[in-house]
Scaffold this motif. Structure first.
Motif, PDB file in Angstrom:
ATOM      1  N   UNK A   1      35.930  39.358  78.160  1.00  0.00           N
ATOM      2  CA  UNK A   1      36.276  38.897  79.507  1.00  0.00           C
ATOM      3  C   UNK A   1      36.677  37.425  79.468  1.00  0.00           C
TER       4      UNK A   1
ATOM      5  N   UNK B   1      47.716  46.983  82.818  1.00  0.00           N
ATOM      6  CA  UNK B   1      46.740  47.873  82.195  1.00  0.00           C
ATOM      7  C   UNK B   1      45.632  47.054  81.528  1.00  0.00           C
ATOM      8  N   UNK B   2      46.021  46.017  80.810  1.00  0.00           N
ATOM      9  CA  UNK B   2      45.031  45.169  80.147  1.00  0.00           C
ATOM     10  C   UNK B   2      44.100  44.572  81.194  1.00  0.00           C
ATOM     11  N   UNK B   3      44.681  44.067  82.287  1.00  0.00           N
ATOM     12  CA  UNK B   3      43.862  43.447  83.333  1.00  0.00           C
ATOM     13  C   UNK B   3      42.862  44.459  83.878  1.00  0.00           C
ATOM     14  N   UNK B   4      43.319  45.694  84.068  1.00  0.00           N
ATOM     15  CA  UNK B   4      42.433  46.725  84.612  1.00  0.00           C
ATOM     16  C   UNK B   4      41.292  47.029  83.639  1.00  0.00           C
ATOM     17  N   UNK B   5      41.638  47.179  82.368  1.00  0.00           N
ATOM     18  CA  UNK B   5      40.600  47.484  81.375  1.00  0.00           C
ATOM     19  C   UNK B   5      39.592  46.342  81.261  1.00  0.00           C
ATOM     20  N   UNK B   6      40.093  45.110  81.254  1.00  0.00           N
ATOM     21  CA  UNK B   6      39.180  43.967  81.111  1.00  0.00           C
ATOM     22  C   UNK B   6      38.252  43.901  82.316  1.00  0.00           C
ATOM     23  N   UNK B   7      38.821  44.128  83.500  1.00  0.00           N
ATOM     24  CA  UNK B   7      38.002  44.084  84.700  1.00  0.00           C
ATOM     25  C   UNK B   7      36.906  45.159  84.648  1.00  0.00           C
ATOM     26  N   UNK B   8      37.222  46.279  84.022  1.00  0.00           N
ATOM     27  CA  UNK B   8      36.281  47.400  84.011  1.00  0.00           C
ATOM     28  C   UNK B   8      35.215  47.317  82.919  1.00  0.00           C
TER      29      UNK B   8
ATOM     30  N   UNK C   1      31.910  46.729  81.350  1.00  0.00           N
ATOM     31  CA  UNK C   1      30.592  46.528  81.967  1.00  0.00           C
ATOM     32  C   UNK C   1      29.761  45.593  81.094  1.00  0.00           C
TER      33      UNK C   1
ATOM     34  N   UNK D   1      26.498  43.569  82.552  1.00  0.00           N
ATOM     35  CA  UNK D   1      25.181  43.932  83.056  1.00  0.00           C
ATOM     36  C   UNK D   1      24.005  43.536  82.174  1.00  0.00           C
TER      37      UNK D   1
ATOM     38  N   UNK E   1      30.772  54.897  76.540  1.00  0.00           N
ATOM     39  CA  UNK E   1      32.152  54.709  76.968  1.00  0.00           C
ATOM     40  C   UNK E   1      32.677  53.355  76.532  1.00  0.00           C
TER      41      UNK E   1
ATOM     42  N   UNK F   1      39.936  50.272  75.602  1.00  0.00           N
ATOM     43  CA  UNK F   1      40.668  51.354  74.947  1.00  0.00           C
ATOM     44  C   UNK F   1      42.029  50.865  74.444  1.00  0.00           C
TER      45      UNK F   1
END
Lengths: 528, 398, 526
Positions: A300, A315-322, A324, A326, A477, A486
């Protein structure tokens, strides 16, 4: 100042390992570290005069033996005490279970809780060691870019041949079945004693924000099993001089191969030109160019701060945002005037029993309840504690006759739903001490100083997003071909020339050096 | 329950045809009279008034508003001055079109975007880590499009804004009939025209004033049927007719790039990074798989087909948007693409069609064949490739 | 010993009946033996109270394989599935959330809760469609044994490999996520409003003793998405006359092909001679012989009750003993004097669909916690249908039947006392929770039937009351269902087959296992 072949961003243990291997491979390497010291999260700090603590990362028993050998760390002064017991698990009723390195000796201890379990324990250890062998093999390859298999992958898959042969065809099904299981289900298949199951299950949840009933915790157990120096589910190595000594030794080894290390040199941005990483700009305004940039920062941070988010694909932005993160572990450091008495050890050989990891995890349900709080943004009222007293192995860490105790307490959410950590940090510390006092009633009487770091503190002081020391949760995951995101699980990134070499990459966290070693190997493989 | 536009109290009164259609969840009139021809003629000779409230509208504010939008769209917004409106496409990572629409720059760090498909999530997803504030204002504004040669005169009666000074693709904020409004010199008709956005509570007042004033200038409320005819004449593409949003289909074969849609001019490869840039650069180098062109159907040839059935020539009375195949040869053996929308153009007296065909057949002047069905029998009718738009009066830009 | 039949099917559940219908259709002389007085197993409708007919256990039909409907011509035999046209969830703040049969109304309703989610909902459905498309070929094949795949297994693996390869990376990555993540985390990547996330999560937890935050539940969600109703993805339906009608239709199809079906004929044991199944012994002592025996019961009954342990290899026995059931749901059936009055639901038409008592993600997770510590949820998740709103024949005029699927209720509720006390406490928790949302409910109850997981076990012989004949977790799917090496419907005993939901592709009213098992039996020349 000349140009470098490789710039490594961050002098954490993986960054240093990567740098050392690259320099050993003949590259000119510069390591840039924002802090004034090397080590990243693996440091030793004198939190109180005379008391030295491994503030963040702890436990020296996960270091890859290959890394230790290849980088000649022992001849550079690395000393790791092999503690035995592997786990000392005091129970609320004053009894205790001790796991020794020796399986037969442990089986004897288990007899006090269940004769049946004692009989099954050696078989369990034998099977798990076989499964862990394959997991360990998988850790040392770059995950194939499924579904495309390249020739290079086949070559690296050869590394799995040995462990697979040991595993045997019959157990292949067992591996496939066990990997996605909850550790609770796995242990219930084998054992009946809650005490034993609690002691083992702790290793399934120590590095994850889950309880033992969560599917995938059998994998985290195997992960620890594959890495630990004990051949069991828990490592028990205590680094002489604390974790900082380990990273300092790696830094020294790296320098001996010609690596240049600059501290106090925070990287502001990775310079990307026409989609290619070409260098870095520093916070102090300096700039360096290099053919390869390797980021030891978590994904991140790498993709939102070091690389301009504006130049990244959707796509990269989406994957990085997702991804986890925690984090859910707090670190509590106690300077002790003396070793507190444990109910379970009245009149026993205290120094021996307490020299390894001490676990407060009396049952799987105890762990589960401790975790369940965090689902609702609340800390555990009865936390699971993992305690080390490294001064029993290395007296130089504390003033003579006194001791340092470091507790990893779970679970503490990164974000509290009620109130905030600034106002509740002390209350949580009291909960931890209350819990500990059930086993060692006089603990409060021997505390000279104490310091608590909750997940946001770990983020602030060590740059670990959400306080997760693993640079991203170790869930199914987010492992193997899905780690860190991914499509980019092979240490490479969408930007040619930019690599990841930290715990956010395969195989993940722990002071192992394996991500750094794997990344260096892949970088050299791409070199043309 | 369909949503109702803030002008619904007025449009529902006027809609004699009761011909309504779902446009983004709103009831939208196809035509107000039982026949669309008055409405069509009004747009080309006086002016037509369209309710365009169903358009999706978003505002983006903040120090990185420009950076975010410029990262998303294919045109270079750094060149967009305050008070300017830009027509652009935006694509996914593979360079396939998600949508086309306009971006208006209302101040240095305040933009308004219009879109045909829901776009909030796309703006949000691309703003990770950026200092921007994104708001879905689709319901916060009602919109009217006042289009046609007399539109300026009508509007000038109702506002103090300098409409002569408001150039093509510019926007100002001023009052219209006392109602605060955003007025832009834009439209979807290829004619002189304006789009006016107001808060819903001023909508009825605005409508009444425009219609009252417009009476003297031949203004008619107009619906989707007339709009579709004039947009085809103007060579403007319609989503779900001439292309499908790449985010609304699972199938690669249904996706298209800006190059394939003939929107090459909206792709500025040399600006800063934008989503889809790499793929579009590669496509530019290798050449697109399809080209979008105008076709003029050989009406006399079509007439001959009808004569075989002892019938007079039939022409489409309104526009159509159901794709038909296009061939290289009269024998209809070599498929080269599809015609995606078409209309008889009353003003041009031509049968005009928008088609997507293979690049080697796309040169202006090429003679190709479009399928036409007469009495349930299929024929390939000759057509000539022409430049878009079909109808481009000087007043469009004045 | 004379062979009276070609095939005997043990258990008249929908899978057993399906298997029988296919075998009969192929010309085999087939006999179905059902323990109870009614057919259908879990898919059964009964007049529980005079004049009130209930779908006693299962309640919706979404997963029935369309090829079974086609091939057995079930429409001709009375299959009539009516779509569930709405769902509504009353919230704790007095608001509600609903979905409707038409897309536009649903979109508006979602938009009322979140603009972004209204945009994401069709994309989410589209992605799930893509995932269902991706796994569809897996559902229709016989699982190979990875340890000893054999030529056919290798062929299957190669075909699946090629299929997966053809899907492309993005789909595979998404598939990895859906196979491993918790449904809560999975929907978190799509939705922002809590209620939408909670409702989207529901299909991930039904039938499992897992909470929405437990990893592995995203797959269960996908399992439900694969339900095709008349070929339409994700359309849920109710059978006219209750779910029992589905079993009746399949039974009718089986009979039309010549199958014989006997109720009140409990099987005590499968007769095995020299490692070969030759017949069955009934509890009344009768013996019936046949060339082939197939069990539609769950794996525990199939392997541990009906046959002797000595006929089975040790590793299979060990695997079957490890197989997890963990029933997680109960059922409460109410005969009502009038329609309940839900405070938050103003539009009575919404009662024609399902009413979901699932006001938030935390509510669902806490319901799970209660069960995970032992017992049942104090405030459970409830899926309520009032079938009389669309099929008034199920109750006397003006009266209603309400069917409440309740989760979580675990099999072992020991801390609540005796079985009767447990049932009482569980029923009270359900009614008390329900009365928070529908205050008049206590006043209109005429009769009440409460089924705990062990009631379900008792009544229809589903081990631990698991409605899927075994949990749908990753370690119990495909070639692990029910045990590695024995996922191809065969058993170590020759001519003895499995055809229940405890085999691939798993539970729900799919009829998939019954069909695949029949095809394997025929393939073996039996």
């Amino acid at each position: 100042m000349g140009n470098y072949d490789v710039i490594v961003i961050g002098a954490g243990h993986n960054g240093l390992v990567a740098a050392a291997y690259l320099a050993k491979g003949g590259r000119r390497v510069l390591v840039l570290e924002r802090q004034d010291r090397v080590g990243g999260a693996a440091v030793t700090e004198e939190l109180f005069p005379g008391f030295h603590f491994s503030t963040c990362a702890d436990g020296g028993g996960y270091l890859s033996p290959e890394v230790r050998r290849d980088l000649a760390l022992d001849s550079n002064g690395l000393k790791i005490h092999a503690a035995d017991p592997v786990v000392f698990a005091p129970q609320p009723d004053g009894s205790h279970l001790t796991i020794w390195r020796d399986t037969a000796r442990t089986a004897k201890e288990i007899e006090a809780f269940s004769k049946k379990d004692a009989a099954r324990y050696p078989d369990f250890v034998a099977l798990m060691q076989k499964l862990a062998g394959v997991v360990g093999g998988l850790m040392r390859i770059a995950p194939p870019d499924l579904p495309e298999l390249a020739w290079g992958d086949l070559r690296s898959l050869v590394k799995l041949a040995g462990p697979l042969r040991k595993l045997g065809r019959k157990n292949l099904n067992e591996l496939l079945r066990v990997l996605p299981m909850p550790v609770a289900d796995l242990l219930n298949e084998w054992f009946e004693s809650e005490v034993l199951k609690g002691a083992i299950a702790a290793s399934g949840v120590r590095n994850i924000t889950w309880g033992p009933q969560e599917a995938g915790t059998a994998y985290t157990l195997l992960y620890d099993w594959a890495l630990s120096d004990t051949g069991l589910f828990r490592s028990a190595g205590v680094v002489s001089g604390g974790m900082g000594a380990l990273t300092k030794t790696i830094a020294q080894a790296a320098r001996s191969f010609g690596v240049e290390i600059q501290t106090g040199a925070g990287v502001e941005r990775v310079a990307i030109e026409e989609g290619r990483a070409v260098g870095v700009q520093l916070e102090n305004g300096e700039a360096h160019t290099a053919k390869v940039i390797a980021s030891n920062a978590d994904p991140r941070t790498t993709f939102t701060r070091l690389v301009d988010p504006l130049i990244q694909s959707a796509k990269l932005a989406r994957h990085v945002r997702n991804i986890k993160y925690r984090g859910s572990a707090a670190r509590i450091h106690l300077a002790l005037r003396e070793i507190p008495e444990f109910n379970a050890l009245r009149g026993g050989d205290t120094a021996t029993y307490l020299s390894g990891p001490i676990q407060i995890s009396p049952s799987m349900m105890y762990l589960q309840r401790a975790y369940d709080c965090v689902k609702y943004g609340e800390y555990s009222q009865k936390p699971y504690l993992d305690i080390l007293i490294p001064s029993l192995s290395d007296p130089t860490l504390a003033p003579s006759g006194q001791h340092v105790m470091s507790i990893t307490a779970k679970f503490a959410p990164n974000e509290l739903r009620v109130g905030d950590w600034a106002e509740r940090r002390e209350a949580f510390t009291e909960v931890v001490l209350d819990t500990l006092a059930e086993y060692a009633p006089k603990i409060r009487d021997v505390i000279a100083h104490r310091k608590t770091l909750v997940p946001p503190d770990l983020e602030a002081e060590f740059g670990l997003p959400e306080g997760n020391p693993n640079h991203g949760e170790m869930t199914l995951d987010q492992f193997f071909h899905m780690r860190p995101i991914p499509g980019y699980a092979r240490y490479r990134t969408p930007f040619p020339g930019l690599y990841l070499c930290g715990a956010g990459a395969h195989p993940g966290g722990g002071v192992t050096g394996i991500p750094g070693q794997n990344a260096a190997r892949e970088i050299l493989r791409d070199w043309s | 329950m369909p949503r109702k536009s803030p002008f619904y109290s007025r449009t529902s009164q006027l809609c004699e045809s009761q011909s309504w259609v779902d446009w983004s969840g709103y009831l939208s009139a196809n035509m107000y009279e039982l026949d669309h021809s008055h409405e069509y003629n009004a747009v080309r000779t006086s002016c037509g008034l369209f309710d365009v409230s169903p358009l999706y509208k978003y505002t983006v504010r903040g120090s990185q508003a420009l950076a975010l939008l410029n990262r998303i769209v294919t045109r270079d917004l750094t060149k967009c001055r305050v008070g300017q409106v830009v027509y652009t496409t935006w694509c996914n990572d593979d360079g396939k079109v998600i949508d086309d629409g306009t971006v208006a720059r209302l101040s240095d760090d305040y933009f308004r975007m219009t879109a045909a498909v829901p776009t909030l999530y796309w703006l949000q997803d691309n703003s990770f880590g950026l200092d921007v504030e994104i708001e879905d204002v689709s319901e916060a504004y009602g919109g009217l499009a006042l289009q046609g040669p007399t539109s300026r005169d009508v509007l000038q009666n109702l506002t103090d804004a300098d409409l002569e000074g408001l150039k093509y693709f510019q926007i100002i904020e001023d009052k219209v009939a006392g109602v605060p409004a955003q007025i832009s010199r834009t439209g979807y008709t290829g004619d002189l025209g304006y789009e006016i956005f107001v808060a819903p509570d001023g909508a009825e007042e605005l409508w009444d004033a425009v219609v009252d004033t417009g009476r003297a200038y031949g203004l008619l409320p107009a619906g989707n049927t007339a709009l579709d005819m004039v947009r085809i004449e103007a060579g403007l593409l319609l989503i779900d007719a001439d292309f499908v949003s790449t985010n609304q289909t699972l199938f690669e074969v249904q996706r298209s790039s800006p190059y394939e849609l003939g929107l090459d001019w909206t792709v500025k490869l040399n600006k800063d990074y934008f989503v889809g840039q790499d793929a579009l650069r590669a496509e530019k180098a290798s050449g697109p798989a399809w080209r979008t062109v105008g076709l003029e159907i050989d009406v006399e040839a079509l007439e001959k087909v009808y004569r075989k059935f002892a019938m007079p020539l039939h022409l489409p009375y309104t526009s159509w948007t159901e794709a038909v195949p296009v061939y290289r040869d009269e024998g209809a053996r070599q498929y080269i693409g599809k015609a995606t929308s078409g209309t008889w153009s009353p003003v041009l007296k031509k049968y005009v069609v928008i088609a997507r065909i293979k690049p080697q057949d796309a040169a202006v002047g090429s003679r190709i064949f479009m399928e036409a069905t007469v009495e349930s029998q299929r024929f390939a009718v000759p057509a000539t490739v022409v430049k878009l738009p079909f109808f481009d009066p000087p007043r469009k830009r004045q | 010993m004379t062979q009276e039949y070609d095939a005997i099917i043990i258990g008249g559940g929908h899978n057993g009946l399906t298997c029988a219908a296919y075998l009969a259709k192929a010309g085999r002389k087939t006999l179905v033996l059902e323990r109870r007085h009614v057919l259908g197993g879990a898919a059964v409708s009964e007049e529980v109270f005079p004049g009130f007919t209930f779908t006693v256990c299962s309640y919706v039909v979404s997963l029935l394989r369309p090829e079974v409907i086609r091939e057995l011509e079930l429409a001709k035999h009375g299959l009539h599935i009516m779509p569930v046209d709405s769902t509504v969830a009353p919230l704790e703040n007095g608001d509600y959330f609903a979905t409707y049969a038409d897309e536009a109304s649903t979109r508006e309703e979602i938009r009322r809760h979140s603009h972004r989610d209204a945009e994401m909902a069709p994309k989410f459905t589209q992605m799930m469609y893509e995932m269902a498309f991706a796994v569809k070929p897996i559902i229709g094949v016989v699982p190979p044994n990875p340890e000893k795949p054999g030529i056919r297994g290798l062929g299957t693996m190669k075909e699946l490999g090629q299929h997966l390869h053809g899907l492309g990376k993005d789909t595979l990555h998404e598939l990895t996520k859906i196979m491993t993540m918790s449904v809560a985390d999975f929907v978190e990547e799509w939705y922002e409003s809590d209620i939408l996330k909670a409702l989207a999560s529901l299909n991930g937890i039904i039938g499992t003793l897992l909470g929405p935050k437990s990893p592995g539940t995203a797959y269960v969600l996908l399992h439900h998405y694969m339900g095709e109703l008349d070929g339409a993805f994700t359309a849920w339906g109710q059978q006219k006359g209750g779910t029992g009608g589905v079993s009746e239709a399949i039974a009718s199809a089986a009979r039309s092909h010549g199958a014989e079906i006997r109720c009140n004929a409990p099987v005590a044991q499968v007769i095995v001679k020299n490692g070969r199944a030759v017949g069955v012994a009934l509890e009344n002592g009768d013996e019936i012989y046949a060339k082939t025996i197939a069990s539609g019961c769950d794996p525990k009954v199939t392997f541990r009750t009906l046959v002797d342990e000595k006929e089975l290899p040790d590793d299979l026995v060990a695997a079957i003993d490890k197989f997890k059931y963990r029933g997680s749901s109960g059922k409460v059936n109410l005969a009502l004097d009038a329609l309940p009055n839900f405070t938050a639901i103003k539009d009575p038409a919404l009662l024609r669909g399902s009413v979901e008592i699932c006001p938030s993600m935390d509510y669902l997770e806490r319901a799970y916690d209660d069960a995970s510590y032992g017992g049942f949820s104090e405030r459970p998740y409830m899926d309520i249908s009032i079938p009389t709103t669309s099929d008034p024949t199920m109750a006397p005029p003006g009266k209603h039947v309400m069917s409440i699927f309740v989760q979580y209720a675990r099999y072992d509720m020991a801390k609540h006392g005796t079985h009767d006390e447990q049932r009482q406490a569980f029923g009270d928790a359900v009614i008390n929770t329900l009365s928070d949302f529908a205050p008049n409910i206590k006043d209109i109850i005429l009769h009440k039937q409460v089924l705990t997981p062990w009631d379900i076990e008792d009544k229809i012989a589903l081990t631990e009351g698991n409605i899927f004949q075994g949990e749908l977790t990753l370690d119990q799917l495909f070639f692990f269902r029910p045990a590695p090496g024995w996922a191809d419907y065969r058993t170590p005993i020759r001519n003895y087959y499995q055809c229940g939901s405890g085999t691939h592709p798993g539970g729900g009213i799919t009829a998939g296992p019954g069909r695949l098992a029949a095809l394997e039996i025929l393939r073996d020349g039996n």
